[in-house]
Design a protein around this motif. Structure first.
Motif, PDB file in Angstrom:
ATOM      1  N   GLU A 120       0.826  -1.210   0.000  1.00 47.14           N
ATOM      2  CA  GLU A 120       0.000   0.000   0.000  1.00 47.14           C
ATOM      3  C   GLU A 120       0.861   1.261   0.000  1.00 47.14           C
ATOM      4  N   LEU A 121       1.970   1.220   0.699  1.00 42.63           N
ATOM      5  CA  LEU A 121       2.860   2.370   0.728  1.00 42.63           C
ATOM      6  C   LEU A 121       3.652   2.519  -0.574  1.00 42.63           C
ATOM      7  N   ALA A 122       3.869   1.401  -1.268  1.00 45.95           N
ATOM      8  CA  ALA A 122       4.756   1.400  -2.428  1.00 45.95           C
ATOM      9  C   ALA A 122       4.126   1.996  -3.675  1.00 45.95           C
ATOM     10  N   THR A 123       2.800   1.886  -3.811  1.00 46.89           N
ATOM     11  CA  THR A 123       2.184   2.335  -5.061  1.00 46.89           C
ATOM     12  C   THR A 123       0.716   2.681  -4.868  1.00 46.89           C
ATOM     13  N   GLN A 124       0.241   3.616  -5.674  1.00 46.86           N
ATOM     14  CA  GLN A 124      -1.181   3.938  -5.728  1.00 46.86           C
ATOM     15  C   GLN A 124      -1.883   3.170  -6.851  1.00 46.86           C
ATOM     16  N   ASP A 125      -1.102   2.484  -7.670  1.00 49.91           N
ATOM     17  CA  ASP A 125      -1.656   1.713  -8.791  1.00 49.91           C
ATOM     18  C   ASP A 125      -2.300   0.443  -8.244  1.00 49.91           C
ATOM     19  N   ALA A 126      -3.602   0.308  -8.411  1.00 49.28           N
ATOM     20  CA  ALA A 126      -4.344  -0.806  -7.813  1.00 49.28           C
ATOM     21  C   ALA A 126      -3.850  -2.165  -8.315  1.00 49.28           C
ATOM     22  N   LEU A 127      -3.558  -2.252  -9.617  1.00 54.59           N
ATOM     23  CA  LEU A 127      -3.118  -3.522 -10.182  1.00 54.59           C
ATOM     24  C   LEU A 127      -1.731  -3.898  -9.657  1.00 54.59           C
ATOM     25  N   LEU A 128      -0.810  -2.926  -9.659  1.00 55.08           N
ATOM     26  CA  LEU A 128       0.529  -3.196  -9.119  1.00 55.08           C
ATOM     27  C   LEU A 128       0.458  -3.591  -7.651  1.00 55.08           C
ATOM     28  N   ARG A 129      -0.397  -2.893  -6.909  1.00 57.86           N
ATOM     29  CA  ARG A 129      -0.546  -3.200  -5.480  1.00 57.86           C
ATOM     30  C   ARG A 129      -1.067  -4.622  -5.288  1.00 57.86           C
ATOM     31  N   GLN A 130      -2.061  -4.999  -6.079  1.00 58.76           N
ATOM     32  CA  GLN A 130      -2.618  -6.350  -5.995  1.00 58.76           C
ATOM     33  C   GLN A 130      -1.551  -7.392  -6.328  1.00 58.76           C
ATOM     34  N   ASN A 131      -0.766  -7.128  -7.366  1.00 62.44           N
ATOM     35  CA  ASN A 131       0.302  -8.066  -7.747  1.00 62.44           C
ATOM     36  C   ASN A 131       1.368  -8.163  -6.657  1.00 62.44           C
ATOM     37  N   ALA A 132       1.686  -7.015  -6.051  1.00 60.40           N
ATOM     38  CA  ALA A 132       2.700  -7.013  -4.990  1.00 60.40           C
ATOM     39  C   ALA A 132       2.226  -7.809  -3.782  1.00 60.40           C
ATOM     40  N   GLY A 147       0.026 -10.230  -3.848  1.00 60.84           N
ATOM     41  CA  GLY A 147       0.026 -11.636  -4.244  1.00 60.84           C
ATOM     42  C   GLY A 147       1.415 -12.259  -4.176  1.00 60.84           C
ATOM     43  N   GLU A 148       2.421 -11.541  -4.690  1.00 59.36           N
ATOM     44  CA  GLU A 148       3.787 -12.065  -4.660  1.00 59.36           C
ATOM     45  C   GLU A 148       4.335 -12.099  -3.231  1.00 59.36           C
ATOM     46  N   GLY A 149       3.976 -11.077  -2.436  1.00 54.88           N
ATOM     47  CA  GLY A 149       4.415 -11.065  -1.048  1.00 54.88           C
ATOM     48  C   GLY A 149       3.839 -12.224  -0.261  1.00 54.88           C
ATOM     49  N   MET A 150       2.561 -12.526  -0.468  1.00 54.13           N
ATOM     50  CA  MET A 150       1.938 -13.661   0.223  1.00 54.13           C
ATOM     51  C   MET A 150       2.512 -14.989  -0.259  1.00 54.13           C
ATOM     52  N   ARG A 151       2.880 -15.050  -1.540  1.00 55.61           N
ATOM     53  CA  ARG A 151       3.530 -16.269  -2.042  1.00 55.61           C
ATOM     54  C   ARG A 151       4.858 -16.500  -1.315  1.00 55.61           C
ATOM     55  N   ILE A 152       5.630 -15.425  -1.136  1.00 59.99           N
ATOM     56  CA  ILE A 152       6.891 -15.528  -0.401  1.00 59.99           C
ATOM     57  C   ILE A 152       6.636 -15.954   1.033  1.00 59.99           C
ATOM     58  N   LEU A 153       5.662 -15.318   1.674  1.00 61.97           N
ATOM     59  CA  LEU A 153       5.361 -15.634   3.071  1.00 61.97           C
ATOM     60  C   LEU A 153       4.982 -17.098   3.237  1.00 61.97           C
ATOM     61  N   ASP A 154       4.099 -17.577   2.396  1.00 66.21           N
ATOM     62  CA  ASP A 154       3.631 -18.963   2.535  1.00 66.21           C
ATOM     63  C   ASP A 154       4.725 -19.982   2.216  1.00 66.21           C
ATOM     64  N   SER A 155       5.618 -19.636   1.296  1.00 70.10           N
ATOM     65  CA  SER A 155       6.674 -20.586   0.938  1.00 70.10           C
ATOM     66  C   SER A 155       7.834 -20.562   1.941  1.00 70.10           C
ATOM     67  N   GLU A 156       8.040 -19.406   2.592  1.00 65.49           N
ATOM     68  CA  GLU A 156       9.191 -19.248   3.474  1.00 65.49           C
ATOM     69  C   GLU A 156       8.880 -19.464   4.951  1.00 65.49           C
ATOM     70  N   PHE A 157       7.607 -19.363   5.327  1.00 66.23           N
ATOM     71  CA  PHE A 157       7.281 -19.424   6.754  1.00 66.23           C
ATOM     72  C   PHE A 157       7.580 -20.807   7.315  1.00 66.23           C
ATOM     73  N   SER A 158       8.463 -20.822   8.304  1.00 62.63           N
ATOM     74  CA  SER A 158       8.891 -22.067   8.936  1.00 62.63           C
ATOM     75  C   SER A 158       9.354 -21.753  10.336  1.00 62.63           C
ATOM     76  N   TYR A 159       9.102 -22.653  11.266  1.00 62.12           N
ATOM     77  CA  TYR A 159       9.505 -22.413  12.653  1.00 62.12           C
ATOM     78  C   TYR A 159      11.009 -22.565  12.862  1.00 62.12           C
ATOM     79  N   ASP A 160      11.733 -22.861  11.791  1.00 62.18           N
ATOM     80  CA  ASP A 160      13.205 -22.868  11.832  1.00 62.18           C
ATOM     81  C   ASP A 160      13.784 -21.591  11.230  1.00 62.18           C
ATOM     82  N   GLN A 161      12.928 -20.649  10.868  1.00 61.30           N
ATOM     83  CA  GLN A 161      13.350 -19.435  10.173  1.00 61.30           C
ATOM     84  C   GLN A 161      13.233 -18.212  11.077  1.00 61.30           C
TER      85      GLN A 161
END
Length: 279
Positions: free
Chosen positions: A20-32, A34-48
């Motif tokens: 939300e802070l990075a862009t006012q462009d709704a599509l870019l924000r939605q893509n960001a 989506g990609e951020g949640m992909r990173i979170l879900d793939s990286e989240f681990s109790y060893d991290q």
């Protein structure tokens, strides 16, 4: 310090906030998001560590939105608040070591997830430490020749200066900031914009754009300074979370407000308590 269950929700909030802070462009924000949640879900681990995941989230948000500094406007506002408040808050504390330490630590109430009014209210209250190893650290200064002062949020730099000058009576001090923008952390550019570069003296950068420190990404200069320091004063939860993964040597001194449940729980103290802890 590894992640706990509560960290997922916090990191999820970070994804949305950064986008939300990075862009006012709704599509870019939605893509960001989506990609951020992909990173979170793939990286989240109790060893991290949470800062490793947060760093990867920030990287992808910057890349998708083409914004290298999403928190710039927020950081400028926080610095303006801190600059205005500093003369008032400075009067609450003495010029001795404990006074300078409390002044510097009080400014750690600044945080990009907190409302500005709450930050100001907290900073106007004289603080006490739930964990207080300040006398031990002060005694250690008398035998130290080199101290690293690891800075946290950009608004804190005004409040860090009296403590740094006090420590300089006993040892050489290097003030350490981030090389590139990440969240609202202090950078070399921020120190220069505040016109405080000459007063801080030696200012170096970690070589990273990460909360806390991720050593494989750090510069050779920072690693040399880190290894050769007699004492390391570390501001903020990011450094606590990362440096406590290293062996306990007694040379680390953590100063921060415990703003979240996992960090507070790890220390056995209430949330929003202040810490001055030798490690």
């Amino acid at each position: 310090m590894k992640v706990s269950q509560e960290c997922y929700k916090c990191l999820q909030g970070l994804v949305c906030q950064a986008a939300e802070l990075a862009t006012q462009d709704a599509l870019l924000r939605q893509n960001a998001i989506g990609e951020g949640m992909r990173i979170l879900d793939s990286e989240f681990s109790y060893d991290q560590m949470s800062i490793v995941i947060a760093t990867k989230i920030h990287e992808v948000v910057k890349e998708v939105t083409h914004n290298p500094d999403p928190y710039r406007v927020m950081k400028e506002k926080e610095m303006a608040i801190a600059r205005k408040l500093y003369p008032e808050i400075r009067l609450l504390y003495k010029d001795d070591f404990m006074g300078c330490l409390k002044l510097a630590t009080a400014a750690n109430a600044i945080d990009f997830f907190r409302e500005p009014k709450l930050i100001v209210d907290d900073m106007r209250r004289t603080i006490s430490f739930a964990i207080d190893d300040s006398q031990r650290f002060e005694a250690g200064l008398k035998g130290a020749s080199k101290v690293l002062y690891l800075a946290d949020n950009a608004g804190e730099i005004y409040f860090d200066l009296p403590l740094l000058k006090y420590i300089r009576q006993f040892a050489d001090v290097a003030y350490v900031v981030k090389s590139l923008p990440v969240q609202n952390d202090a950078t070399l550019v921020d120190v220069k914009r505040a016109a405080l570069e000459s007063e801080f003296g030696k200012v170096i950068a970690t070589g990273t754009a990460t909360p806390g420190i991720i050593f494989p990404l750090a510069s050779a200069e920072f690693k040399r300074e880190f290894e050769s320091a007699d004492l390391i004063l570390a501001k903020g939860m990011g450094y606590y979370e990362s440096l406590t993964e290293l062996p306990r040597e007694g040379k680390f001194f953590y100063c921060f407000m415990a703003k979240c449940k996992p960090v507070a729980r790890s220390l056995g103290i209430p949330v929003n308590s202040y810490v001055a802890m030798q490690w």
